[in-house]
Write a protein that holds these residues in place. Structure first.
Motif, PDB file in Angstrom:
ATOM      1  N   MET A 125      -1.662  14.860   8.261  1.00 18.11           N
ATOM      2  CA  MET A 125      -1.040  14.968   6.928  1.00 18.11           C
ATOM      3  C   MET A 125      -0.721  13.582   6.358  1.00 18.11           C
ATOM      4  O   MET A 125      -1.126  13.234   5.267  1.00 18.11           O
ATOM      5  N   ILE A 126       0.001  12.781   7.173  1.00 23.70           N
ATOM      6  CA  ILE A 126       0.292  11.393   6.790  1.00 23.70           C
ATOM      7  C   ILE A 126      -0.298  10.481   7.863  1.00 23.70           C
ATOM      8  O   ILE A 126       0.017  10.623   9.044  1.00 23.70           O
ATOM      9  N   GLN A 127      -1.207   9.591   7.424  1.00 25.25           N
ATOM     10  CA  GLN A 127      -1.826   8.662   8.383  1.00 25.25           C
ATOM     11  C   GLN A 127      -1.725   7.245   7.845  1.00 25.25           C
ATOM     12  O   GLN A 127      -2.297   6.938   6.796  1.00 25.25           O
ATOM     13  N   LEU A 128      -1.013   6.411   8.563  1.00 27.57           N
ATOM     14  CA  LEU A 128      -0.938   5.002   8.199  1.00 27.57           C
ATOM     15  C   LEU A 128      -1.665   4.194   9.266  1.00 27.57           C
ATOM     16  O   LEU A 128      -1.488   4.432  10.462  1.00 27.57           O
ATOM     17  N   THR A 129      -2.483   3.255   8.816  1.00 29.55           N
ATOM     18  CA  THR A 129      -3.195   2.377   9.749  1.00 29.55           C
ATOM     19  C   THR A 129      -2.978   0.927   9.347  1.00 29.55           C
ATOM     20  O   THR A 129      -3.371   0.532   8.245  1.00 29.55           O
ATOM     21  N   ASP A 130      -2.307   0.201  10.197  1.00 29.64           N
ATOM     22  CA  ASP A 130      -2.114  -1.250  10.017  1.00 29.64           C
ATOM     23  C   ASP A 130      -1.591  -1.609   8.618  1.00 29.64           C
ATOM     24  O   ASP A 130      -2.148  -2.464   7.940  1.00 29.64           O
ATOM     25  N   ILE A 131      -0.507  -0.935   8.234  1.00 28.92           N
ATOM     26  CA  ILE A 131       0.074  -1.157   6.895  1.00 28.92           C
ATOM     27  C   ILE A 131       0.955  -2.404   6.883  1.00 28.92           C
ATOM     28  O   ILE A 131       1.821  -2.578   7.743  1.00 28.92           O
ATOM     29  N   ASN A 132       0.692  -3.260   5.909  1.00 30.70           N
ATOM     30  CA  ASN A 132       1.512  -4.461   5.704  1.00 30.70           C
ATOM     31  C   ASN A 132       2.072  -4.461   4.302  1.00 30.70           C
ATOM     32  O   ASN A 132       1.395  -4.050   3.353  1.00 30.70           O
ATOM     33  N   LYS A 133       3.313  -4.919   4.202  1.00 29.74           N
ATOM     34  CA  LYS A 133       3.959  -5.007   2.885  1.00 29.74           C
ATOM     35  C   LYS A 133       4.784  -6.293   2.804  1.00 29.74           C
ATOM     36  O   LYS A 133       5.543  -6.609   3.710  1.00 29.74           O
ATOM     37  N   TYR A 134       4.572  -7.010   1.724  1.00 26.49           N
ATOM     38  CA  TYR A 134       5.305  -8.258   1.483  1.00 26.49           C
ATOM     39  C   TYR A 134       6.105  -8.130   0.200  1.00 26.49           C
ATOM     40  O   TYR A 134       5.676  -7.476  -0.749  1.00 26.49           O
ATOM     41  N   HIS A 184       7.701 -10.796   4.777  1.00 26.78           N
ATOM     42  CA  HIS A 184       6.803  -9.826   5.423  1.00 26.78           C
ATOM     43  C   HIS A 184       7.643  -8.684   5.982  1.00 26.78           C
ATOM     44  O   HIS A 184       8.240  -8.823   7.056  1.00 26.78           O
ATOM     45  N   VAL A 185       7.718  -7.572   5.250  1.00 22.95           N
ATOM     46  CA  VAL A 185       8.652  -6.500   5.621  1.00 22.95           C
ATOM     47  C   VAL A 185       8.018  -5.475   6.560  1.00 22.95           C
ATOM     48  O   VAL A 185       8.578  -5.143   7.606  1.00 22.95           O
ATOM     49  N   LEU A 186       6.850  -4.969   6.211  1.00 23.35           N
ATOM     50  CA  LEU A 186       6.161  -4.023   7.101  1.00 23.35           C
ATOM     51  C   LEU A 186       5.003  -4.745   7.773  1.00 23.35           C
ATOM     52  O   LEU A 186       4.125  -5.286   7.101  1.00 23.35           O
ATOM     53  N   LYS A 187       5.039  -4.791   9.093  1.00 19.51           N
ATOM     54  CA  LYS A 187       4.076  -5.597   9.840  1.00 19.51           C
ATOM     55  C   LYS A 187       3.179  -4.716  10.693  1.00 19.51           C
ATOM     56  O   LYS A 187       3.503  -4.376  11.829  1.00 19.51           O
ATOM     57  N   GLY A 188       2.055  -4.321  10.119  1.00 17.98           N
ATOM     58  CA  GLY A 188       1.059  -3.562  10.892  1.00 17.98           C
ATOM     59  C   GLY A 188       1.558  -2.217  11.366  1.00 17.98           C
ATOM     60  O   GLY A 188       1.487  -1.902  12.557  1.00 17.98           O
ATOM     61  N   ILE A 189       2.026  -1.414  10.420  1.00 15.15           N
ATOM     62  CA  ILE A 189       2.577  -0.099  10.794  1.00 15.15           C
ATOM     63  C   ILE A 189       1.454   0.929  10.980  1.00 15.15           C
ATOM     64  O   ILE A 189       0.629   1.125  10.092  1.00 15.15           O
ATOM     65  N   ASP A 190       1.431   1.549  12.164  1.00 14.86           N
ATOM     66  CA  ASP A 190       0.548   2.688  12.431  1.00 14.86           C
ATOM     67  C   ASP A 190       1.440   3.913  12.586  1.00 14.86           C
ATOM     68  O   ASP A 190       2.421   3.872  13.329  1.00 14.86           O
ATOM     69  N   LEU A 191       1.091   4.978  11.876  1.00 10.06           N
ATOM     70  CA  LEU A 191       1.932   6.174  11.931  1.00 10.06           C
ATOM     71  C   LEU A 191       1.081   7.396  11.652  1.00 10.06           C
ATOM     72  O   LEU A 191       0.229   7.380  10.761  1.00 10.06           O
ATOM     73  N   ASN A 192       1.280   8.424  12.440  1.00  5.36           N
ATOM     74  CA  ASN A 192       0.528   9.652  12.276  1.00  5.36           C
ATOM     75  C   ASN A 192       1.498  10.821  12.283  1.00  5.36           C
ATOM     76  O   ASN A 192       2.169  11.044  13.296  1.00  5.36           O
ATOM     77  N   ILE A 193       1.602  11.543  11.184  1.00  7.00           N
ATOM     78  CA  ILE A 193       2.501  12.695  11.124  1.00  7.00           C
ATOM     79  C   ILE A 193       1.693  13.930  10.752  1.00  7.00           C
ATOM     80  O   ILE A 193       0.989  13.946   9.742  1.00  7.00           O
ATOM     81  N   GLN A 194       1.774  14.956  11.605  1.00  2.00           N
ATOM     82  CA  GLN A 194       1.043  16.208  11.357  1.00  2.00           C
ATOM     83  C   GLN A 194       1.860  17.116  10.452  1.00  2.00           C
ATOM     84  O   GLN A 194       3.082  16.986  10.386  1.00  2.00           O
ATOM     85  N   HIS A 227       1.320  -0.600  -0.819  1.00  3.19           N
ATOM     86  CA  HIS A 227       1.244  -1.524   0.308  1.00  3.19           C
ATOM     87  C   HIS A 227       0.261  -2.637  -0.034  1.00  3.19           C
ATOM     88  O   HIS A 227      -0.518  -2.521  -0.977  1.00  3.19           O
ATOM     89  N   ASP A 228       0.302  -3.727   0.731  1.00  2.00           N
ATOM     90  CA  ASP A 228      -0.574  -4.870   0.444  1.00  2.00           C
ATOM     91  C   ASP A 228      -1.873  -4.820   1.237  1.00  2.00           C
ATOM     92  O   ASP A 228      -2.902  -5.281   0.765  1.00  2.00           O
ATOM     93  N   SER A 229      -1.822  -4.287   2.459  1.00  2.00           N
ATOM     94  CA  SER A 229      -3.069  -4.097   3.212  1.00  2.00           C
ATOM     95  C   SER A 229      -2.894  -2.953   4.195  1.00  2.00           C
ATOM     96  O   SER A 229      -1.774  -2.495   4.449  1.00  2.00           O
ATOM     97  N   GLY A 230      -4.025  -2.504   4.735  1.00  2.00           N
ATOM     98  CA  GLY A 230      -4.014  -1.353   5.626  1.00  2.00           C
ATOM     99  C   GLY A 230      -4.389  -0.100   4.855  1.00  2.00           C
ATOM    100  O   GLY A 230      -4.671  -0.170   3.652  1.00  2.00           O
ATOM    101  N   GLU A 231      -4.426   1.014   5.557  1.00  2.00           N
ATOM    102  CA  GLU A 231      -4.845   2.253   4.900  1.00  2.00           C
ATOM    103  C   GLU A 231      -3.776   3.335   4.992  1.00  2.00           C
ATOM    104  O   GLU A 231      -3.197   3.563   6.057  1.00  2.00           O
ATOM    105  N   TYR A 232      -3.545   3.996   3.865  1.00  2.00           N
ATOM    106  CA  TYR A 232      -2.645   5.150   3.814  1.00  2.00           C
ATOM    107  C   TYR A 232      -3.454   6.360   3.375  1.00  2.00           C
ATOM    108  O   TYR A 232      -4.065   6.343   2.317  1.00  2.00           O
ATOM    109  N   ARG A 233      -3.476   7.384   4.223  1.00  2.00           N
ATOM    110  CA  ARG A 233      -4.097   8.652   3.846  1.00  2.00           C
ATOM    111  C   ARG A 233      -3.053   9.747   3.814  1.00  2.00           C
ATOM    112  O   ARG A 233      -2.300   9.933   4.781  1.00  2.00           O
TER     113      ARG A 233
END
Ligand code: ADP
Ligand code: MG
Length: 157
Positions: A1-10, A19-29, A57-63
């Motif tokens: 449902m929620i998939q974050l891969t290597d999310i960065n936010k400045y 640099h607030v979010l540093k490479g966040i990976d998160l998977n929520i069903q 976000h500045d980089s990474g993927e959010y699905r």
């Protein structure tokens, strides 16, 4: 449902980058109940704003439910995702002060093109579930903080 891969936010602070979010990976069903914990200033609100498509976000993927969410998303699509896939209970509730509890709960249904009769009926059911059926006609200014929060929860998806 929620998939974050290597999310960065400045954030830009003057000439500096924070640099607030540093490479966040998160998977929520779907159906999972998740809490995000961390000390004040660690980036919880930043992450929730990104998940709610209120910030990008500045980089990474959010699905979200398989859809790629990025800065190329049109306003129209972002609004559709927010309306159909995301429910937010804000710390400040964000109830409309000139609308009563039932109308506040019914508002997202208006944007989903549900008829007035049907959305008011559903709004009363939702208010009943949070124990506020008797408060349907009251304005937010006539309710306590806890009651307002329950109206906001009833308005969620
Ligand atoms: P939390 O919700 O975990 O308390 P936030 O996500 O609100 O943390 O903030 C994370 C960090 O980013 C903090 O250091 C905060 O000062 C900074 N920050 C938050 N929003 C902004 C902004 N709009 N501009 C610059 N810095 C920000
Ligand atoms: Mg916060």
């Amino acid at each position: 449902m929620i998939q974050l891969t290597d999310i960065n936010k400045y954030y830009s602070v003057g000439h500096n980058k924070l640099h607030v979010l540093k490479g966040i990976d998160l998977n929520i069903q779907g159906g999972e109940l998740v809490s995000i914990m961390g000390s004040s200033g660690s980036g919880k609100s930043t992450l929730l704003n990104i998940l709610g498509i209120l910030d990008s976000h500045d980089s990474g993927e959010y699905r979200l439910a398989g859809h790629v969410i990025d800065s190329k998303l049109t306003q129209k699509k972002a609004a559709w995702y927010r309306n159909h896939l995301i429910g937010f209970v804000f710390q400040s509730f964000n109830l409309l002060s000139f609308k009563n509890a039932m109308e506040n709960v019914a508002l997202p249904l208006y944007y989903q093109k549900v008829s007035r009769r049907e959305r008011n009926k559903l709004a009363l059911e939702y208010l009943d579930k949070v124990g506020l059926k008797e408060w349907a006609e009251h304005l937010p200014s006539e309710m306590s903080g806890g009651q307002k929060q329950r109206v906001a929860i009833a308005r969620g998806p």
